[in-house]
Scaffold this motif. Structure first.
Motif, PDB file in Angstrom:
ATOM      1  N   TYR A 176     117.652  21.671  11.716  1.00 49.14           N
ATOM      2  CA  TYR A 176     118.513  20.935  10.778  1.00 49.14           C
ATOM      3  C   TYR A 176     118.561  19.438  11.100  1.00 49.14           C
ATOM      4  O   TYR A 176     118.523  18.594  10.196  1.00 49.14           O
ATOM      5  N   LYS A 177     118.623  19.107  12.383  1.00 48.73           N
ATOM      6  CA  LYS A 177     118.703  17.700  12.779  1.00 48.73           C
ATOM      7  C   LYS A 177     117.434  16.940  12.372  1.00 48.73           C
ATOM      8  O   LYS A 177     117.492  15.810  11.895  1.00 48.73           O
ATOM      9  N   GLY A 178     116.275  17.588  12.572  1.00 48.04           N
ATOM     10  CA  GLY A 178     115.014  16.958  12.199  1.00 48.04           C
ATOM     11  C   GLY A 178     114.883  16.779  10.697  1.00 48.04           C
ATOM     12  O   GLY A 178     114.365  15.751  10.219  1.00 48.04           O
ATOM     13  N   LEU A 179     115.370  17.760   9.914  1.00 42.64           N
ATOM     14  CA  LEU A 179     115.295  17.673   8.451  1.00 42.64           C
ATOM     15  C   LEU A 179     116.136  16.510   7.924  1.00 42.64           C
ATOM     16  O   LEU A 179     115.765  15.850   6.947  1.00 42.64           O
ATOM     17  N   LYS A 180     117.270  16.272   8.589  1.00 49.69           N
ATOM     18  CA  LYS A 180     118.130  15.152   8.181  1.00 49.69           C
ATOM     19  C   LYS A 180     117.411  13.816   8.375  1.00 49.69           C
ATOM     20  O   LYS A 180     117.465  12.927   7.512  1.00 49.69           O
ATOM     21  N   GLU A 181     116.698  13.673   9.493  1.00 50.02           N
ATOM     22  CA  GLU A 181     115.947  12.445   9.764  1.00 50.02           C
ATOM     23  C   GLU A 181     114.782  12.285   8.788  1.00 50.02           C
ATOM     24  O   GLU A 181     114.512  11.184   8.305  1.00 50.02           O
ATOM     25  N   VAL A 182     114.097  13.391   8.478  1.00 47.43           N
ATOM     26  CA  VAL A 182     112.956  13.329   7.554  1.00 47.43           C
ATOM     27  C   VAL A 182     113.415  12.876   6.175  1.00 47.43           C
ATOM     28  O   VAL A 182     112.775  12.021   5.546  1.00 47.43           O
ATOM     29  N   ARG A 183     114.525  13.423   5.695  1.00 46.52           N
ATOM     30  CA  ARG A 183     115.030  13.024   4.374  1.00 46.52           C
ATOM     31  C   ARG A 183     115.394  11.542   4.356  1.00 46.52           C
ATOM     32  O   ARG A 183     115.109  10.833   3.382  1.00 46.52           O
ATOM     33  N   ARG A 184     115.999  11.055   5.422  1.00 50.52           N
ATOM     34  CA  ARG A 184     116.369   9.630   5.480  1.00 50.52           C
ATOM     35  C   ARG A 184     115.130   8.742   5.445  1.00 50.52           C
ATOM     36  O   ARG A 184     115.090   7.737   4.724  1.00 50.52           O
ATOM     37  N   VAL A 185     114.086   9.125   6.201  1.00 47.37           N
ATOM     38  CA  VAL A 185     112.856   8.321   6.247  1.00 47.37           C
ATOM     39  C   VAL A 185     112.164   8.316   4.891  1.00 47.37           C
ATOM     40  O   VAL A 185     111.716   7.269   4.412  1.00 47.37           O
ATOM     41  N   VAL A 186     112.081   9.483   4.246  1.00 46.60           N
ATOM     42  CA  VAL A 186     111.373   9.591   2.957  1.00 46.60           C
ATOM     43  C   VAL A 186     112.104   8.807   1.869  1.00 46.60           C
ATOM     44  O   VAL A 186     111.479   8.074   1.092  1.00 46.60           O
ATOM     45  N   GLU A 187     113.426   8.936   1.808  1.00 46.78           N
ATOM     46  CA  GLU A 187     114.183   8.223   0.777  1.00 46.78           C
ATOM     47  C   GLU A 187     114.137   6.715   1.008  1.00 46.78           C
ATOM     48  O   GLU A 187     114.066   5.941   0.044  1.00 46.78           O
ATOM     49  N   ASP A 188     114.177   6.270   2.268  1.00 44.86           N
ATOM     50  CA  ASP A 188     114.058   4.838   2.555  1.00 44.86           C
ATOM     51  C   ASP A 188     112.661   4.321   2.210  1.00 44.86           C
ATOM     52  O   ASP A 188     112.512   3.194   1.752  1.00 44.86           O
ATOM     53  N   CYS A 189     111.641   5.146   2.436  1.00 45.59           N
ATOM     54  CA  CYS A 189     110.266   4.739   2.094  1.00 45.59           C
ATOM     55  C   CYS A 189     110.128   4.554   0.591  1.00 45.59           C
ATOM     56  O   CYS A 189     109.465   3.611   0.137  1.00 45.59           O
ATOM     57  N   MET A 190     110.750   5.421  -0.197  1.00 46.41           N
ATOM     58  CA  MET A 190     110.710   5.272  -1.652  1.00 46.41           C
ATOM     59  C   MET A 190     111.538   4.070  -2.113  1.00 46.41           C
ATOM     60  O   MET A 190     111.317   3.552  -3.205  1.00 46.41           O
ATOM     61  N   ALA A 191     112.477   3.613  -1.260  1.00 43.31           N
ATOM     62  CA  ALA A 191     113.267   2.411  -1.560  1.00 43.31           C
ATOM     63  C   ALA A 191     112.627   1.160  -0.965  1.00 43.31           C
ATOM     64  O   ALA A 191     113.301   0.150  -0.755  1.00 43.31           O
ATOM     65  N   ASN A 192     111.314   1.230  -0.657  1.00 44.26           N
ATOM     66  CA  ASN A 192     110.511   0.086  -0.178  1.00 44.26           C
ATOM     67  C   ASN A 192     110.887  -0.340   1.237  1.00 44.26           C
ATOM     68  O   ASN A 192     110.837  -1.522   1.565  1.00 44.26           O
ATOM     69  N   ILE A 193     111.256   0.612   2.098  1.00 47.57           N
ATOM     70  CA  ILE A 193     111.468   0.340   3.528  1.00 47.57           C
ATOM     71  C   ILE A 193     110.387   1.115   4.275  1.00 47.57           C
ATOM     72  O   ILE A 193     110.329   2.340   4.185  1.00 47.57           O
TER      73      ILE A 193
END
Length: 324
Positions: A176-193
């Motif tokens: 669960y902890k890893g999935l939370k980090e993955v979602r944050r990275v993917v959504e930030d990447c789509m927001a041009n980070i």
């Protein structure tokens, strides 16, 4: 009045992990069989038929251990899971639903079967609606993969998850902890980070977690702080005007000459069509002749012998015994 509920618990020692999830066994289900049958169905694309036919025996074997029945309908392109009288775990049907979802999203069967474990979960992140422009979407989706899949591999190692970027979604399997980090990275990447910033942060956090002295301290001072750069979005004009001050004159500029006026000045206005064609042909021939001569001159330069110095070319007299 003293408290009566605070009693000593000799069985509660420090070596007990209170967060550990114990596996659910048939003996834990005191209620017996389920009152109603639960079922889930998921459609899959045509190109997954061949792989699912090959891997379906492994899927069936794994679900039978949980008491879940599954069917593969190749005519309608549908996978179905449902509970049976042998099902003892109420959460097993939800795990089976996630399993067929992952199989439909092109996740390999060995990775998808990990979802049946109690400490493993999955997350399917929809990324297409996060970016409007399709060209930007394709570029930012490629950033998640990185050159040769290196960014994705680094993210998998740091979060201890399996990540698959497929079409308009990103499928992740892991704790669960890893999935939370993955979602944050993917959504930030789509927001041009760019994901490299989060990867650096995760690497620093992993090193800090190894130090027991920093367990109860704030890690903000160790993490990098990236400042946003506001770049100028002003469009550069195609033609840059000369804005320097000019001398004011009350008179308007002279009128530009038309095509007819230029022909009259050159004496070509009253010439016939045949004569105009002949003149144009002669001009073309003259240009061709000039270019041919220039190319010939360039080719001949390669065969010109280099100049030799006269002083160095003279042979020195050989000394003889008589001269000595």
């Amino acid at each position: 009045m003293p408290s009566t509920h605070k009693k000593e618990k000799p069985w509660d020692t420090d070596d007990i992990d209170k967060w550990k999830v114990e596996p659910f066994k048939p003996a834990d289900n005191l209620g017996g069989t389920f009152a109603e049958e639960s079922s889930f169905a998921v459609l899959f694309p045509k190109y997954r038929e061949v792989y699912l036919k090959e891997a379906w025996s492994f899927v069936t074997k794994a679900l039978q251990q949980q008491g879940i029945a599954c069917t593969l309908d190749l005519v309608e392109g549908c996978m179905t899971v449902k509970t049976t009288r042998k099902t003892f775990d109420p959460a097993a049907i939800l795990k089976a639903r996630d399993l067929i979802k992952l199989l439909a999203r092109s996740v390999p069967a060995p990775q998808a079967l990990r979802i049946l474990q109690d400490d493993v979960a999955c997350d399917i992140i929809k990324i297409r609606n996060l970016v409007r422009n399709k060209d930007k979407f394709v570029k930012r989706r490629q950033r998640i993969l990185g050159p040769g899949g290196q960014t994705l591999k680094a993210l998998e190692l740091l979060t201890q998850t399996y990540i698959l970027v497929q079409g308009n979604t990103v499928s992740a399997i892991g704790p669960y902890k890893g999935l939370k980090e993955v979602r944050r990275v993917v959504e930030d990447c789509m927001a041009n980070i760019h994901p490299i910033y989060q990867i650096k942060e995760l690497m620093i956090k992993r090193e800090l977690a190894k130090d027991p002295e920093l367990a109860n301290e704030n890690w903000e001072r160790f993490l990098p702080n990236y400042k946003k750069r506001s770049l100028s979005k002003r469009m550069v004009p195609y033609k840059v005007r000369d804005t320097s001050k000019k001398v004011y004159t009350p008179f308007p500029p002279p009128q530009e000459k038309s095509k007819v006026d230029l022909q009259i000045e050159a004496g070509e206005y009253h010439i016939g069509k045949e004569a105009k064609k002949r003149i144009a042909q002669e001009e073309r021939m003259e240009k061709q002749k000039t270019k041919q001569e220039e190319k010939k001159r360039q080719r001949e330069q390669d065969f010109v012998a280099p100049e030799e110095n006269g002083a160095e070319g003279k042979k020195k007299k050989r000394k003889t015994k008589g001269d000595e």
